[in-house]
Motif scaffolding. Structure first.
Motif, PDB file in Angstrom:
ATOM      1  N   PHE A  49     -30.950  37.249  52.047  1.00 26.14           N
ATOM      2  CA  PHE A  49     -30.929  36.076  51.433  1.00 26.14           C
ATOM      3  C   PHE A  49     -29.506  35.241  51.470  1.00 26.14           C
ATOM      4  CE2 PHE A  49     -34.183  38.462  49.236  1.00 26.14           C
ATOM      5  CZ  PHE A  49     -35.212  37.694  49.029  1.00 26.14           C
ATOM      6  N   ALA A  50     -29.427  34.095  52.029  1.00 25.57           N
ATOM      7  CA  ALA A  50     -28.322  33.348  51.924  1.00 25.57           C
ATOM      8  C   ALA A  50     -28.615  31.843  51.639  1.00 25.57           C
ATOM      9  CB  ALA A  50     -27.876  33.254  53.304  1.00 25.57           C
ATOM     10  N   VAL A  51     -27.839  31.336  50.493  1.00 28.83           N
ATOM     11  CA  VAL A  51     -28.197  29.985  49.948  1.00 28.83           C
ATOM     12  C   VAL A  51     -26.827  29.315  49.731  1.00 28.83           C
ATOM     13  CG1 VAL A  51     -28.253  30.897  47.681  1.00 28.83           C
ATOM     14  CG2 VAL A  51     -29.385  28.497  48.166  1.00 28.83           C
ATOM     15  N   TRP A  52     -26.895  28.036  50.015  1.00 32.56           N
ATOM     16  CA  TRP A  52     -25.612  27.153  49.891  1.00 32.56           C
ATOM     17  C   TRP A  52     -25.384  26.525  48.307  1.00 32.56           C
ATOM     18  CZ3 TRP A  52     -25.127  21.535  50.455  1.00 32.56           C
ATOM     19  CH2 TRP A  52     -23.721  21.115  50.663  1.00 32.56           C
ATOM     20  N   ALA A  53     -24.597  26.936  47.645  1.00 30.99           N
ATOM     21  CA  ALA A  53     -24.458  26.541  46.158  1.00 30.99           C
ATOM     22  C   ALA A  53     -23.052  26.655  45.642  1.00 30.99           C
ATOM     23  CB  ALA A  53     -25.462  27.276  45.289  1.00 30.99           C
ATOM     24  N   PRO A  54     -22.011  25.775  46.406  1.00 25.91           N
ATOM     25  CA  PRO A  54     -20.558  25.910  46.280  1.00 25.91           C
ATOM     26  C   PRO A  54     -20.152  25.715  44.758  1.00 25.91           C
ATOM     27  CG  PRO A  54     -21.086  23.967  47.101  1.00 25.91           C
ATOM     28  CD  PRO A  54     -22.423  24.673  47.360  1.00 25.91           C
ATOM     29  N   ASN A  55     -20.838  25.094  43.707  1.00 27.03           N
ATOM     30  CA  ASN A  55     -20.480  24.997  42.355  1.00 27.03           C
ATOM     31  C   ASN A  55     -21.062  25.892  41.380  1.00 27.03           C
ATOM     32  OD1 ASN A  55     -18.637  22.873  43.113  1.00 27.03           O
ATOM     33  ND2 ASN A  55     -20.333  21.941  43.844  1.00 27.03           N
ATOM     34  N   ARG A  57     -21.587  29.340  39.637  1.00 28.29           N
ATOM     35  CA  ARG A  57     -20.658  30.633  39.170  1.00 28.29           C
ATOM     36  C   ARG A  57     -21.620  32.019  39.224  1.00 28.29           C
ATOM     37  NH1 ARG A  57     -21.722  32.226  34.187  1.00 28.29           N
ATOM     38  NH2 ARG A  57     -22.614  30.901  32.523  1.00 28.29           N
ATOM     39  N   TYR A  58     -22.851  31.799  39.542  1.00 29.46           N
ATOM     40  CA  TYR A  58     -23.767  33.082  39.608  1.00 29.46           C
ATOM     41  C   TYR A  58     -25.081  32.596  39.942  1.00 29.46           C
ATOM     42  CZ  TYR A  58     -26.730  37.038  37.777  1.00 29.46           C
ATOM     43  OH  TYR A  58     -27.414  38.059  37.747  1.00 29.46           O
ATOM     44  N   VAL A  59     -25.541  33.300  41.119  1.00 30.05           N
ATOM     45  CA  VAL A  59     -26.782  33.091  41.793  1.00 30.05           C
ATOM     46  C   VAL A  59     -27.401  34.536  41.975  1.00 30.05           C
ATOM     47  CG1 VAL A  59     -27.964  32.321  43.908  1.00 30.05           C
ATOM     48  CG2 VAL A  59     -25.879  31.143  43.280  1.00 30.05           C
ATOM     49  N   SER A  60     -28.680  34.465  41.645  1.00 27.24           N
ATOM     50  CA  SER A  60     -29.435  35.648  41.811  1.00 27.24           C
ATOM     51  C   SER A  60     -30.851  35.280  42.432  1.00 27.24           C
ATOM     52  CB  SER A  60     -29.695  36.340  40.341  1.00 27.24           C
ATOM     53  OG  SER A  60     -30.599  35.658  39.803  1.00 27.24           O
ATOM     54  N   VAL A  61     -31.619  36.284  42.785  1.00 23.90           N
ATOM     55  CA  VAL A  61     -32.682  36.266  43.470  1.00 23.90           C
ATOM     56  C   VAL A  61     -33.892  36.743  42.500  1.00 23.90           C
ATOM     57  CG1 VAL A  61     -34.450  36.637  45.315  1.00 23.90           C
ATOM     58  CG2 VAL A  61     -31.853  36.657  45.580  1.00 23.90           C
ATOM     59  N   ILE A  62     -34.818  35.682  41.922  1.00 19.68           N
ATOM     60  CA  ILE A  62     -35.803  36.247  40.986  1.00 19.68           C
ATOM     61  C   ILE A  62     -37.135  36.111  41.722  1.00 19.68           C
ATOM     62  CG2 ILE A  62     -34.485  35.684  38.907  1.00 19.68           C
ATOM     63  CD1 ILE A  62     -35.861  33.138  38.796  1.00 19.68           C
ATOM     64  N   GLY A  63     -37.943  36.979  41.321  1.00 17.96           N
ATOM     65  CA  GLY A  63     -39.498  36.822  42.048  1.00 17.96           C
ATOM     66  C   GLY A  63     -40.284  37.982  41.398  1.00 17.96           C
ATOM     67  N   ASP A  64     -41.561  37.807  41.953  1.00 17.53           N
ATOM     68  CA  ASP A  64     -42.503  38.802  41.349  1.00 17.53           C
ATOM     69  C   ASP A  64     -42.272  40.109  41.621  1.00 17.53           C
ATOM     70  OD1 ASP A  64     -42.617  38.656  44.000  1.00 17.53           O
ATOM     71  OD2 ASP A  64     -45.017  38.147  44.260  1.00 17.53           O
ATOM     72  N   PHE A  65     -41.169  40.413  42.483  1.00 21.24           N
ATOM     73  CA  PHE A  65     -40.999  41.838  42.628  1.00 21.24           C
ATOM     74  C   PHE A  65     -39.920  42.361  41.867  1.00 21.24           C
ATOM     75  CE2 PHE A  65     -37.409  39.232  44.513  1.00 21.24           C
ATOM     76  CZ  PHE A  65     -36.424  39.934  44.229  1.00 21.24           C
ATOM     77  N   ASN A  66     -39.234  41.579  40.909  1.00 17.85           N
ATOM     78  CA  ASN A  66     -38.486  42.181  39.893  1.00 17.85           C
ATOM     79  C   ASN A  66     -38.800  41.259  38.604  1.00 17.85           C
ATOM     80  OD1 ASN A  66     -37.287  39.358  40.028  1.00 17.85           O
ATOM     81  ND2 ASN A  66     -35.225  40.245  40.545  1.00 17.85           N
ATOM     82  N   SER A  67     -40.072  40.997  38.233  1.00 19.35           N
ATOM     83  CA  SER A  67     -40.540  40.455  37.127  1.00 19.35           C
ATOM     84  C   SER A  67     -39.738  38.992  36.808  1.00 19.35           C
ATOM     85  CB  SER A  67     -40.499  41.517  36.050  1.00 19.35           C
ATOM     86  OG  SER A  67     -41.550  42.379  36.363  1.00 19.35           O
ATOM     87  N   HIS A  73     -30.600  40.964  40.659  1.00 20.89           N
ATOM     88  CA  HIS A  73     -30.518  40.880  42.210  1.00 20.89           C
ATOM     89  C   HIS A  73     -29.550  39.708  42.371  1.00 20.89           C
ATOM     90  CE1 HIS A  73     -34.033  43.505  42.164  1.00 20.89           C
ATOM     91  NE2 HIS A  73     -33.444  44.128  43.178  1.00 20.89           N
ATOM     92  N   PRO A  74     -28.252  40.060  41.947  1.00 21.08           N
ATOM     93  CA  PRO A  74     -27.349  38.762  42.072  1.00 21.08           C
ATOM     94  C   PRO A  74     -26.794  38.795  43.568  1.00 21.08           C
ATOM     95  CG  PRO A  74     -26.083  40.551  40.957  1.00 21.08           C
ATOM     96  CD  PRO A  74     -27.760  40.631  41.016  1.00 21.08           C
ATOM     97  N   LEU A  75     -26.561  37.589  44.037  1.00 17.90           N
ATOM     98  CA  LEU A  75     -25.885  37.472  45.331  1.00 17.90           C
ATOM     99  C   LEU A  75     -24.568  37.241  45.157  1.00 17.90           C
ATOM    100  CD1 LEU A  75     -28.489  35.045  46.833  1.00 17.90           C
ATOM    101  CD2 LEU A  75     -28.604  37.409  46.937  1.00 17.90           C
ATOM    102  N   ARG A  76     -23.820  37.645  46.184  1.00 20.00           N
ATOM    103  CA  ARG A  76     -22.356  37.320  46.289  1.00 20.00           C
ATOM    104  C   ARG A  76     -21.628  36.204  46.933  1.00 20.00           C
ATOM    105  NH1 ARG A  76     -19.262  42.528  47.681  1.00 20.00           N
ATOM    106  NH2 ARG A  76     -20.020  43.293  45.654  1.00 20.00           N
ATOM    107  N   ILE A  77     -20.915  35.400  46.556  1.00 21.20           N
ATOM    108  CA  ILE A  77     -20.358  34.226  47.262  1.00 21.20           C
ATOM    109  C   ILE A  77     -19.507  34.956  48.359  1.00 21.20           C
ATOM    110  CG2 ILE A  77     -18.445  33.877  45.787  1.00 21.20           C
ATOM    111  CD1 ILE A  77     -19.169  30.953  46.326  1.00 21.20           C
ATOM    112  N   ARG A  78     -19.446  34.148  49.632  1.00 20.96           N
ATOM    113  CA  ARG A  78     -18.626  34.296  50.625  1.00 20.96           C
ATOM    114  C   ARG A  78     -17.251  34.158  50.341  1.00 20.96           C
ATOM    115  NH1 ARG A  78     -21.163  35.183  55.807  1.00 20.96           N
ATOM    116  NH2 ARG A  78     -19.115  34.150  56.814  1.00 20.96           N
ATOM    117  N   GLU A  79     -16.071  34.594  51.030  1.00 18.29           N
ATOM    118  CA  GLU A  79     -14.756  34.415  50.634  1.00 18.29           C
ATOM    119  C   GLU A  79     -14.302  33.381  51.693  1.00 18.29           C
ATOM    120  OE1 GLU A  79     -13.150  38.402  50.611  1.00 18.29           O
ATOM    121  OE2 GLU A  79     -13.996  38.881  48.784  1.00 18.29           O
ATOM    122  N   ASP A  80     -15.141  32.700  52.364  1.00 17.08           N
ATOM    123  CA  ASP A  80     -14.763  31.781  53.334  1.00 17.08           C
ATOM    124  C   ASP A  80     -14.658  30.296  52.967  1.00 17.08           C
ATOM    125  OD1 ASP A  80     -17.353  31.221  53.591  1.00 17.08           O
ATOM    126  OD2 ASP A  80     -17.565  32.075  55.571  1.00 17.08           O
ATOM    127  N   GLY A  81     -15.052  30.077  51.607  1.00 20.54           N
ATOM    128  CA  GLY A  81     -14.845  28.610  51.210  1.00 20.54           C
ATOM    129  C   GLY A  81     -16.152  27.860  51.687  1.00 20.54           C
TER     130      GLY A  81
END
Length: 641
Positions: A49-55, A57-67, A73-81
């Motif tokens: 998963f990859a999503v653009w959300a520069p502002n 502070r927390y992004v996670s994937v939610i779905g039927d697989f994790n109720s 299932h948090p995502l991690r922001i890239r360090e390249d700005g």
């Protein structure tokens, strides 16, 4: 899979060059990098998963697989700005339903967002995205090889515009929507038999509100699930191509809806739209305007355009509401808009975006076209960017459409006072590469059907409609007609109702249907009617001044001088006996089409198959024809010299 340890980080499809192009606003294939992609890593299959959300502070994937749990299932922001969040979740695959839980760094905002790059969505009213692969075996190689010729500006283009869900409803289950595969059974045969060259779909991109007809898009990379899967839509396009029919998509980069699961306020800031409502909100449509000056947004939109050409073999893009993009004061009163840096009302960012878009499309797909729905006199819309134009291949001729429909709505006895409404279009006909549209916009919202606009009794209404279509096919410019108009549907179009196909059992409606079919066949067979649509050398008035009798006559010419079609129109119910028309050469002039023929519902008045030109000077020409002009009719003659 309920622990954060199940996520693998450091796995990416993005290169340094991708990030550079993304930030520059020139990445045109982000769909291969962002979104949800099925991968196999260290013998473990899963989804990246990859999503653009520069502002955020927390992004996670939610779905039927994790109720739908936001903390597993948090995502991690890239360090390249870049502001892109990533993460690989093993064990996931096709058809997994998901969203992004986005928690902003601002205003304590959080929302569950659909994936802007999702290839598939749940069928509305559900709003989640789906993991989906776009594998498909295409069978349209013959079409793709000749597509450059079929889409050429000097080729015949006769476009059937349609809304998929209301073309034909399925009656056996409470008037349900058709599927892409059901449409693939009927539509290619119908379009081919009617001899249209292309079909144009109102927006099929995923949209939450069905009544928007697709113009309020949330899923810019997904065909609506209302009619089936992405592969089902591919199959429809494939079947159309195999029958020699091109496919045009209505594409909407001008605005998007305010649904919470969509692009609006994506990361708690105005990420995709302008923050100032004077620039970022459409007062007419109650929707948001893209920030065309933000490079990442330009990459998003250009990627969407290229996506449909790449993954779905689409042949052309009709770009909706271009005028609303070009003008900062579009739909606004004094004081409700912000001038550009030069003090003008031109949207400089949108102009730059449109030019970049067209350059990218024609660079990568020189055998397709982009078509602008642009309703003003903005110059050089369909001229190359290196000449200062916007770079579109064609532009809708809205002025011609409005003038023509206004003229035809007038009782014939008064038409002589409005003759210039027909002749004026030739003053500017070759300033752009024009397409002549009778579109969905003319048969909705109380405007009535096309035949409903025609004056007179029923016989005159049908005759008026036949001469309208004949005049349209003779006039320079490519052709577009909305579904239902080809058999004179009485009721104005509504997205929740099927077309009135039963009308074809009635002779007058069948006559209109046959007339359009024969017009299309003749149009496609005669280079004089299409080869020089955008060049003044392809058109010549014979007599444009006979306002008293409300007649027009003109010649269309192919690039070969001996290939000529004469078009003669009588816009009154009064037959004209022994009506003389000048022609450029002698010999036999075959009456190829007569809209008053009995087979089309007319009175059968005409010229018994043709006329021999007499060596009598008229209208500045060496020969002339003595014709019988039927009432409310158009005649098309082909010179056999």
């Amino acid at each position: 899979m309920n622990t954060t340890e199940s996520i693998k980080y450091g796995i990416t499809l993005l290169t340094d060059n991708d990030i550079y192009l993304f930030k520059q606003g020139t990445h045109v294939r982000l769909y291969d990098k962002l979104g949800a992609h099925m991968l196999t890593i260290e013998d473990k299959s899963g989804v990246l998963f990859a999503v653009w959300a520069p502002n955020a502070r927390y992004v996670s994937v939610i779905g039927d697989f994790n109720s739908w749990a936001a903390d597993t299932h948090p995502l991690r922001i890239r360090e390249d700005g870049s502001g892109i969040w990533e993460g690989f979740i093993p064990g996931l695959g096709q058809n997994i339903t998901y969203k992004y839980r986005v928690v902003s760094r601002h205003h304590n905002y959080q929302a569950d967002k659909g994936d802007p790059f999702a290839f598939c969505w749940e069928a509305p009213p559900k709003t989640a995205s789906k993991v989906w692969e776009l594998d498909y075996h295409w069978n349209d190689s013959a079409w793709m090889k000749r597509r450059s010729r079929e889409n050429s500006l000097n080729a015949p283009l006769s476009i059937y515009e349609m809304h998929l869900g209301s073309w034909r409803r399925m009656q056996e289950k409470a008037d349900r929507l058709p599927t892409y595969r059901e449409l693939a059974e009927w539509l290619p045969d119908y379009i081919s038999n009617m001899a249209f060259t292309h079909v144009e779909f109102l927006p099929i991109t995923e949209h939450p509100f069905y009544g928007s007809w697709g113009y309020q898009t949330t899923g810019y990379f997904a065909p609506t699930a209302r009619y089936g899967s992405p592969q089902d839509f591919m199959y429809l396009v494939d079947c159309l191509h195999q029958r020699g029919v091109g496919v045009i998509l209505d594409w909407v980069p001008s605005h998007f809806p305010d649904d919470v699961h969509g692009l609006r306020y994506f990361d708690g800031t105005h990420l995709f739209e302008h923050a100032d409502p004077r620039q970022g909100y459409h007062p007419d449509w109650h929707s948001y305007i893209f920030n065309y000056g933000r490079h990442e947004v330009r990459s998003f939109l250009m990627s969407s355009a290229l996506f449909w050409l790449d993954k779905y073999h689409v042949d052309s893009l009709r770009v909706d509401a271009v005028a609303s993009m070009l003008y900062l004061d579009y739909g606004r009163q004094e004081g409700e808009w912000i001038p550009n840096k030069h003090g003008g009302n031109e949207n400089l960012d949108a102009i730059g975006f449109l030019r970049s878009l067209n350059e990218a499309v024609y660079r990568d797909y020189p055998d397709v076209q982009t078509i602008a729905e642009e309703s003003t006199a903005w110059p050089a819309v369909s001229r190359p960017t290196y000449l200062g134009g916007l770079g579109f291949g064609m532009k809708w001729n809205m002025g011609w459409m409005h003038d023509t429909l206004k003229y035809f709505s007038i009782e014939p006895v008064f038409r002589k006072h409005h003759h210039d409404q027909l002749t004026f279009s030739l003053c500017y006909a070759f300033h752009e590469n024009f397409l002549l549209p009778f579109s969905h916009d003319e048969v909705v919202h109380g405007k009535g059907s096309l035949i409903g606009k025609m004056p007179g009794d029923d016989w005159q209404k049908f005759a008026n409609l036949r001469v309208l279509f004949g005049y349209m096919y003779g006039h320079p410019g490519k052709k577009l007609l909305f579904m239902g108009c080809e058999f004179a549907q009485w009721r104005e179009w509504h997205h929740d109702h099927s077309l009135e196909w039963h009308l074809l059992q009635q002779a007058p409606h069948r006559g209109i249907h046959d007339w359009l079919r024969d017009l299309n066949h003749f149009y496609r067979s005669e280079p004089a009617l299409y080869e020089q649509d955008f060049e003044s050398e392809g058109f010549e008035w014979v007599d444009s001044h006979n306002w008293e009798e409300s007649t027009l006559s003109f010649v269309r010419k192919a690039k070969r001088n001996n290939d000529i079609i004469l078009v003669v129109c009588n816009f009154t119910p009064v037959p004209r006996i022994n009506y003389h028309v000048g022609v450029p050469r002698g010999g036999w002039w075959c009456e190829a089409l007569n809209s008053d023929a009995i087979i089309y519902g007319g009175s059968g008045y005409g010229n018994f198959g043709g006329v021999e030109a007499a060596p009598v000077n008229l209208h500045g020409r060496s020969h002339s024809l003595a014709l019988n002009l039927p009432p409310l009719a158009v005649l098309l003659f082909k010179s056999e010299a």
